[in-house]
Design a protein around this motif. Sequence first.
Motif, PDB file in Angstrom:
ATOM      1  N   GLY A 182       0.809  -1.213   0.000  1.00  8.80           N
ATOM      2  CA  GLY A 182       0.000   0.000   0.000  1.00  8.80           C
ATOM      3  C   GLY A 182       0.836   1.254   0.000  1.00  8.80           C
ATOM      4  N   ASN A 183       1.932   1.229   0.743  1.00 10.92           N
ATOM      5  CA  ASN A 183       2.777   2.406   0.841  1.00 10.92           C
ATOM      6  C   ASN A 183       3.445   2.745  -0.486  1.00 10.92           C
ATOM      7  OD1 ASN A 183       5.757   3.590   2.175  1.00 10.92           O
ATOM      8  ND2 ASN A 183       3.795   4.425   2.845  1.00 10.92           N
ATOM      9  N   VAL A 184       3.904   1.709  -1.188  1.00 11.75           N
ATOM     10  CA  VAL A 184       4.516   1.932  -2.503  1.00 11.75           C
ATOM     11  C   VAL A 184       3.497   2.566  -3.454  1.00 11.75           C
ATOM     12  CG1 VAL A 184       5.408   0.742  -4.543  1.00 11.75           C
ATOM     13  CG2 VAL A 184       6.270   0.148  -2.275  1.00 11.75           C
ATOM     14  N   GLN A 185       2.266   2.077  -3.403  1.00 10.01           N
ATOM     15  CA  GLN A 185       1.217   2.641  -4.253  1.00 10.01           C
ATOM     16  C   GLN A 185       0.930   4.080  -3.868  1.00 10.01           C
ATOM     17  OE1 GLN A 185      -2.781   1.137  -3.711  1.00 10.01           O
ATOM     18  NE2 GLN A 185      -3.242   1.339  -5.892  1.00 10.01           N
ATOM     19  N   HIS A 218      -4.173  -0.568   3.638  1.00  9.59           N
ATOM     20  CA  HIS A 218      -4.920   0.686   3.709  1.00  9.59           C
ATOM     21  C   HIS A 218      -4.069   1.768   4.367  1.00  9.59           C
ATOM     22  CE1 HIS A 218      -8.934   2.701   5.190  1.00  9.59           C
ATOM     23  NE2 HIS A 218      -8.187   3.519   4.480  1.00  9.59           N
ATOM     24  N   GLN A 219      -3.514   1.443   5.534  1.00 11.83           N
ATOM     25  CA  GLN A 219      -2.710   2.432   6.254  1.00 11.83           C
ATOM     26  C   GLN A 219      -1.467   2.814   5.471  1.00 11.83           C
ATOM     27  OE1 GLN A 219      -3.674   3.966   9.239  1.00 11.83           O
ATOM     28  NE2 GLN A 219      -2.049   5.325   8.501  1.00 11.83           N
ATOM     29  N   GLY A 220      -0.837   1.824   4.839  1.00 10.94           N
ATOM     30  CA  GLY A 220       0.341   2.121   4.033  1.00 10.94           C
ATOM     31  C   GLY A 220       0.028   3.064   2.889  1.00 10.94           C
ATOM     32  N   GLY A 221      -1.126   2.875   2.258  1.00 10.13           N
ATOM     33  CA  GLY A 221      -1.528   3.757   1.166  1.00 10.13           C
ATOM     34  C   GLY A 221      -1.759   5.175   1.637  1.00 10.13           C
ATOM     35  N   LEU A 222      -2.457   5.327   2.756  1.00 14.11           N
ATOM     36  CA  LEU A 222      -2.722   6.664   3.293  1.00 14.11           C
ATOM     37  C   LEU A 222      -1.425   7.362   3.712  1.00 14.11           C
ATOM     38  CD1 LEU A 222      -5.922   6.034   5.452  1.00 14.11           C
ATOM     39  CD2 LEU A 222      -5.777   6.945   3.119  1.00 14.11           C
ATOM     40  N   ASP A 223      -0.519   6.604   4.323  1.00 15.50           N
ATOM     41  CA  ASP A 223       0.755   7.197   4.729  1.00 15.50           C
ATOM     42  C   ASP A 223       1.551   7.650   3.513  1.00 15.50           C
ATOM     43  OD1 ASP A 223       0.089   6.674   7.344  1.00 15.50           O
ATOM     44  OD2 ASP A 223       1.451   4.970   7.575  1.00 15.50           O
ATOM     45  N   GLY A 224       1.515   6.866   2.444  1.00 18.08           N
ATOM     46  CA  GLY A 224       2.217   7.264   1.238  1.00 18.08           C
ATOM     47  C   GLY A 224       1.619   8.510   0.617  1.00 18.08           C
ATOM     48  N   LEU A 225       0.299   8.578   0.539  1.00 21.96           N
ATOM     49  CA  LEU A 225      -0.377   9.749  -0.009  1.00 21.96           C
ATOM     50  C   LEU A 225      -0.060  11.008   0.800  1.00 21.96           C
ATOM     51  CD1 LEU A 225      -3.822   8.145  -0.812  1.00 21.96           C
ATOM     52  CD2 LEU A 225      -2.412   9.389  -2.479  1.00 21.96           C
ATOM     53  N   ALA A 226       0.061  10.858   2.106  1.00 24.15           N
ATOM     54  CA  ALA A 226       0.294  12.009   2.983  1.00 24.15           C
ATOM     55  C   ALA A 226       1.620  12.700   2.701  1.00 24.15           C
ATOM     56  CB  ALA A 226       0.240  11.568   4.447  1.00 24.15           C
ATOM     57  N   THR A 227       2.550  12.001   2.061  1.00 26.26           N
ATOM     58  CA  THR A 227       3.847  12.617   1.790  1.00 26.26           C
ATOM     59  C   THR A 227       3.757  13.721   0.740  1.00 26.26           C
ATOM     60  OG1 THR A 227       4.445  10.984   0.078  1.00 26.26           O
ATOM     61  CG2 THR A 227       5.033  10.478   2.365  1.00 26.26           C
ATOM     62  N   ALA A 228       2.625  13.827   0.048  1.00 26.83           N
ATOM     63  CA  ALA A 228       2.435  14.906  -0.936  1.00 26.83           C
ATOM     64  C   ALA A 228       2.098  16.220  -0.252  1.00 26.83           C
ATOM     65  CB  ALA A 228       1.356  14.534  -1.939  1.00 26.83           C
ATOM     66  N   GLY A 229       1.788  16.181   1.030  1.00 28.97           N
ATOM     67  CA  GLY A 229       1.557  17.418   1.767  1.00 28.97           C
ATOM     68  C   GLY A 229       0.098  17.768   1.980  1.00 28.97           C
ATOM     69  N   ALA A 230      -0.101  18.984   2.474  1.00 26.50           N
ATOM     70  CA  ALA A 230      -1.430  19.430   2.895  1.00 26.50           C
ATOM     71  C   ALA A 230      -2.408  19.605   1.739  1.00 26.50           C
ATOM     72  CB  ALA A 230      -1.309  20.741   3.667  1.00 26.50           C
ATOM     73  N   GLY A 231      -1.904  19.636   0.509  1.00 22.95           N
ATOM     74  CA  GLY A 231      -2.787  19.808  -0.639  1.00 22.95           C
ATOM     75  C   GLY A 231      -3.570  18.566  -1.013  1.00 22.95           C
ATOM     76  N   VAL A 232      -3.281  17.457  -0.354  1.00 22.24           N
ATOM     77  CA  VAL A 232      -4.009  16.210  -0.620  1.00 22.24           C
ATOM     78  C   VAL A 232      -5.296  16.207   0.197  1.00 22.24           C
ATOM     79  CG1 VAL A 232      -3.992  13.709  -0.361  1.00 22.24           C
ATOM     80  CG2 VAL A 232      -1.944  14.888  -1.172  1.00 22.24           C
ATOM     81  N   ASN A 233      -6.425  16.150  -0.501  1.00 17.73           N
ATOM     82  CA  ASN A 233      -7.734  16.146   0.153  1.00 17.73           C
ATOM     83  C   ASN A 233      -8.422  14.824  -0.163  1.00 17.73           C
ATOM     84  OD1 ASN A 233     -10.171  16.855   1.376  1.00 17.73           O
ATOM     85  ND2 ASN A 233     -10.928  17.881  -0.462  1.00 17.73           N
ATOM     86  N   ILE A 234      -8.487  13.943   0.818  1.00 21.80           N
ATOM     87  CA  ILE A 234      -9.129  12.641   0.603  1.00 21.80           C
ATOM     88  C   ILE A 234     -10.635  12.833   0.756  1.00 21.80           C
ATOM     89  CG2 ILE A 234      -9.312  10.258   1.376  1.00 21.80           C
ATOM     90  CD1 ILE A 234      -6.406  10.401   2.214  1.00 21.80           C
TER      91      ILE A 234
END
Length: 395
Positions: A182-185, A218-234
């Motif tokens: 998930g994190n890689v994705q 699931h958690q790995g995916g969310l953690d990976g997405l979070a590295t893009a910063g505050a502009g990521v709105n899930i």
Amino acid sequence: MPDDTAFGRGQLNRRGMLRLGAAASVGLALGVPLLGACSVDDGTGTSGEGEPIGDGLTEKQDLQPFDFDGEAGEVPDLPKRIAWANTSDAEFFLQITRSIEAAATARGLEFITAIANDDSARNIEQIETFLQRGIGALCIQPLDANAQAPVMKRAIEAGAAVFSLVTPPSTSQVVADQYQVGNVQGLAAAKYITEQLGGQANVVYFNTDTIEVLKARHQGGLDGLATAGAGVNIVADVQPEALTQDGGFNAMNTILQANPDVDVVVGGDTYCLGALAALEAAGKARPDMYLSGIDGDEQALAAIREGGAYKASFAFAYPLMGYAWGQFAADWLEGKPVPQVMQFNAIELNSAETIDAYQADMAAVAETWTAAEKYFTMLGSIRYQERDQFINYAA
């Protein structure tokens, strides 16, 4: 093993289980034996009864990297025969069948198999038949872990190497680090958001939290997405009502009603292919969007080749896994060590070039076997004389 499945909607539940890392039950049907390399018993069969060997390793171990040049030990007095307790005649499983058989042929082993058609009781009956005939190795992806564990342990006690996908007990277990997958994705999606979308994106995440092991993905995916910063709105983090493309389609339609401007969709290939269809039907699909799935679904790879919104799929080398099982079965019967755990490395397929390379490797597993570390991280070591150290936990 489920959300990341594919090779068609009808194969979703079983195929998903394999990579998702859980066991599920599906429809019932009668299976028929096929592909027996020899129809005459050589008289070396046993009843599958052996000495009790305890409970094996029941707690997670810190396993060292597998050494292909490890010293050989006691050579088992077992038939040079490998059995594949196949669950389905889906093309995915038949690819594994062909790979096991190719390795068995190359190493001078007899190969036998039977298809249970997703009927766990039938699968157990077929394994019992294998044990009565006598085998040196058993390959299996259990349909019902609780029901099949006793017969799998009986095979181990009889001396056979048991190669299992996800589910113990097994001599050698194939798994995926779900958090890492998930994190890689998620990291790949974050990279696209940062480099191509100016760091701003409305994101849809499709989870499969009803499968316990996939919560880590699931958690790995969310953690990976979070590295893009505050502009990521899930804008949505949901599990569709069905593990099918229709489920993804319906979920995406509902999401679009409240959030018509979506930039990124991540999850399993099956869900994301359904989401793509919904986006296209609503006139919302854009070339600059980023959709990515997990599993290397053929439809997903075709969409990636088209160069549109579907940008990547993270695949696992199942044909190579089958070839590895055949090779390691032969090694076991020569007293050589085999890995206790084979951990999939998720391969990012994000262009025609990467897809071509992956498909070429899977079409030529005998050659790819020489570079298996690209697709697997192999851990631990076990020989026939150490068969009481079998894995009896979900690695």
